[in-house]
Design a protein around this motif. Structure first.
Motif, short mmCIF file in Angstrom:
data_model
loop_
_atom_site.label_atom_id
_atom_site.label_comp_id
_atom_site.label_asym_id
_atom_site.label_seq_id
_atom_site.Cartn_x
_atom_site.Cartn_y
_atom_site.Cartn_z
N LYS A 53 0.83 -1.21 0.00
CA LYS A 53 0.00 0.00 0.00
C LYS A 53 0.86 1.26 0.00
O LYS A 53 0.60 2.21 -0.75
N ASN A 54 1.92 1.28 0.82
CA ASN A 54 2.77 2.46 0.92
C ASN A 54 3.70 2.63 -0.28
O ASN A 54 4.34 3.67 -0.43
N SER A 55 3.78 1.59 -1.13
CA SER A 55 4.57 1.69 -2.35
C SER A 55 3.71 2.05 -3.55
O SER A 55 4.20 2.13 -4.68
N GLY A 56 2.40 2.25 -3.31
CA GLY A 56 1.52 2.68 -4.37
C GLY A 56 0.80 1.56 -5.11
O GLY A 56 0.23 1.79 -6.18
N TYR A 57 0.80 0.35 -4.54
CA TYR A 57 0.13 -0.79 -5.20
C TYR A 57 -1.11 -1.18 -4.41
O TYR A 57 -1.18 -1.02 -3.19
N ASP A 58 -2.08 -1.72 -5.11
CA ASP A 58 -3.31 -2.16 -4.45
C ASP A 58 -3.11 -3.55 -3.85
O ASP A 58 -2.53 -4.44 -4.47
N ALA A 161 9.50 -0.93 -5.20
CA ALA A 161 9.19 -0.41 -6.53
C ALA A 161 10.32 -0.69 -7.52
O ALA A 161 10.07 -0.95 -8.70
#
Length: 509
Positions: A53-58, A161
């Motif tokens: 979540k904190n890396s921008g993925y769902d 990422a």
């Protein structure tokens, strides 16, 4: 949706390839990890969820099942965080599957998605190379130790990422490179030197013989006679480590998590000096989760036991197997592990409890009963496994005041190296590398004394009542002394010197 990533689990100092299979199915949100995971692996679901979540993925709100195969091998530690998270992203189509088959993944995740270092990167790199994989993706801090292994790409990453972009081909990351020769050159830098030791020529000669044949040695002398000072300089006269020896020793330190970026390869022979309060598990390894002990951390180096009689007797007795076999076997209900422990034992002790027995400058206050009780803490079977027993008397003033330098470690090391090369040539094609490792059939072949030597051995064996093991130790040491003189045959003077190095046998006879 099913995806598979490759990772690894440690088994002793070796690594086993583990398939991380991730299945995402319809159903209530659930995250289950199977395949004999320990507590740290089970907790990875919370780290993985936050990191994604904190890396921008769902993070998919579905039923997620993670299988770590083979299922009968216990999985430990947080190193599965990275492959599990990549497996989830591959299952939902964020990561393409082509490179997942070529690279092995290893790393612990922080909640913000950064990749933290783990233990055991070196054996993992070896396992990946042997399995024919293209490379490994590991935390940046672990990349130097993995790069020691040739024939495989080591990709160092610092964030989740980065891994996703690299596997998708959107980012090019150069494989990490190290200069192995630089590690060996750095290890050749001498700190302590034998030239700093005043007097004790007899002890220096015995240490040279011990180093030349990798023989175990014990020094007996009063406090302040230089036993510890001599011992700490032994690594400076041992031959340089081969690359294979360095890799095996580094594996031990890697699984213990004791390597850093500056010392990614243990290229200098280790010197371990545990305190006499150490437990048997601390010395030979073990625990609920078995880990290597001091004997394995001294692999291909020196294990120094100062004040030998002060060690607990049951702790000393567990040294018998590693001294004889060069390895330690630790059995538990779920597994049996073997760690290497081919070390040179160097021990030191006082001649009596007060330390001044036989010292011309101090009177001994110990009774015969006290002396016997003190020495009996070291069992006969353990003493039999020590090749050289030497006395280290107090240093005289004229030796201390002498301003001339003694022989340097480099000069002694040159003779030791020549002697070891002779032994390597003699034992070529076998698993034996030095005289101390010779089995009985090789002793019979290479350690046959002349007629005068036979007569000397017969007289000494009968008079001192030597055990069969002590007899073979004398022959091995005599072979090393002959090698130092480049003599093909063992002569009477070689045996006479070897017999001199059995002082405890003389005193207990």
């Amino acid at each position: 949706m099913l995806a598979k990533a490759l990772s690894s689990a440690l088994l002793g100092i070796d690594a086993v390839i583990v398939d991380v299979e991730v299945d995402i199915a319809q159903g209530l949100p659930q995250f289950a990890t199977v395949g004999l995971p320990d507590g740290a692996v089970k907790e990875s679901k919370d780290r993985v969820k936050s990191a994604l979540k904190n890396s921008g993925y769902d993070f998919p709100p579905r039923k997620i099942t993670v299988n770590l195969a083979p299922a009968d091998l216990k999985k430990e530690g947080a190193s599965f965080d990275l492959p599990i998270s990549i497996g989830i992203l591959a299952a939902i189509g964020v990561v393409k599957g082509e490179r997942l088959k070529e690279y092995l993944l290893l790393g612990e995740l922080s909640l913000d998605g950064s990749v933290k270092p783990v233990r055991g990167c070196l054996p993992v790199a070896v396992a990946a190379r042997d399995a024919g994989l293209r490379g490994i993706v590991v935390p940046l801090e672990n990349a130097p130790e993995g790069a020691v292994v040739e024939g495989i790409e080591v990709i160092g990453v610092s964030e989740l990422a980065e891994v996703v972009e690299f596997l998708n081909g959107d980012r090019a990351i150069e494989p990490f490179r190290v200069n192995v020769e630089e590690f060996f050159a750095r290890s050749a830098e001498v700190g302590d030197d034998f030239s700093e030791v005043k007097g004790q020529e007899h002890a220096k000669r015995a240490l040279e013989v011990a180093a030349a044949g990798s023989h175990n040695i014990i020094m007996i002398g009063p406090p302040g006679s230089g036993k510890t000072m001599l011992s700490r300089r032994i690594p400076t006269i041992l031959p340089r480590m081969s690359f294979e020896e360095a890799i095996e020793t580094t594996k031990v330190y890697s699984v213990m998590g004791l390597l850093d970026r500056e010392n990614a390869l243990v290229a200098q022979r280790p010197f371990r000096s545990p305190h006499h309060t150490i437990s048997d598990a601390g010395l030979i390894g073990g625990g609920n989760t078995p880990r290597p002990g001091e004997v394995s951390m001294a692999n291909h180096g020196v294990l120094f036991l100062d004040e030998l009689p002060e060690f607990k007797k049951h702790v000393l007795e567990v040294l018998r197997q590693p001294l004889e076999d060069g390895r330690v076997s630790i059995s538990r209900a779920l597994m049996s592990l073997t760690y290497p422990s081919r070390f040179m034992l160097v021990a030191a002790m006082n001649p009596c409890p007060c330390g001044f027995l036989g010292d011309a400058n101090h009177s001994c206050s110990c009774t015969p009963v006290m002396i016997h009780r003190y020495r009996s803490r070291i069992s006969g079977p353990l003493l039999d496994r020590i090749d050289l027993h030497i006395e280290v008397p107090a240093v005289k003033y004229r030796d201390l005041a002498d301003r001339a330098d003694s022989e340097s470690s480099a000069a002694i090391a040159a003779r030791v190296e020549t002697c070891r090369n002779l032994q390597l040539e003699r034992f070529k094609g076998t698993k034996v590398h030095c005289n101390a490792q010779m089995p009985p059939r090789m002793i019979k072949k290479f350690c046959e004394p002349d007629a005068a030597g036979h007569r000397l051995l017969e007289m000494v064996t009968d008079r001192l009542g030597l055990s069969a093991r002590s007899y073979t130790r004398i022959l091995k040491v005599a072979r090393t002394i002959a090698d130092l003189e480049a003599s093909e045959n063992i002569r009477e003077q070689h045996l006479a010197e070897a017999i001199q190095y059995r002082s405890l046998d003389r005193k207990t006879s």
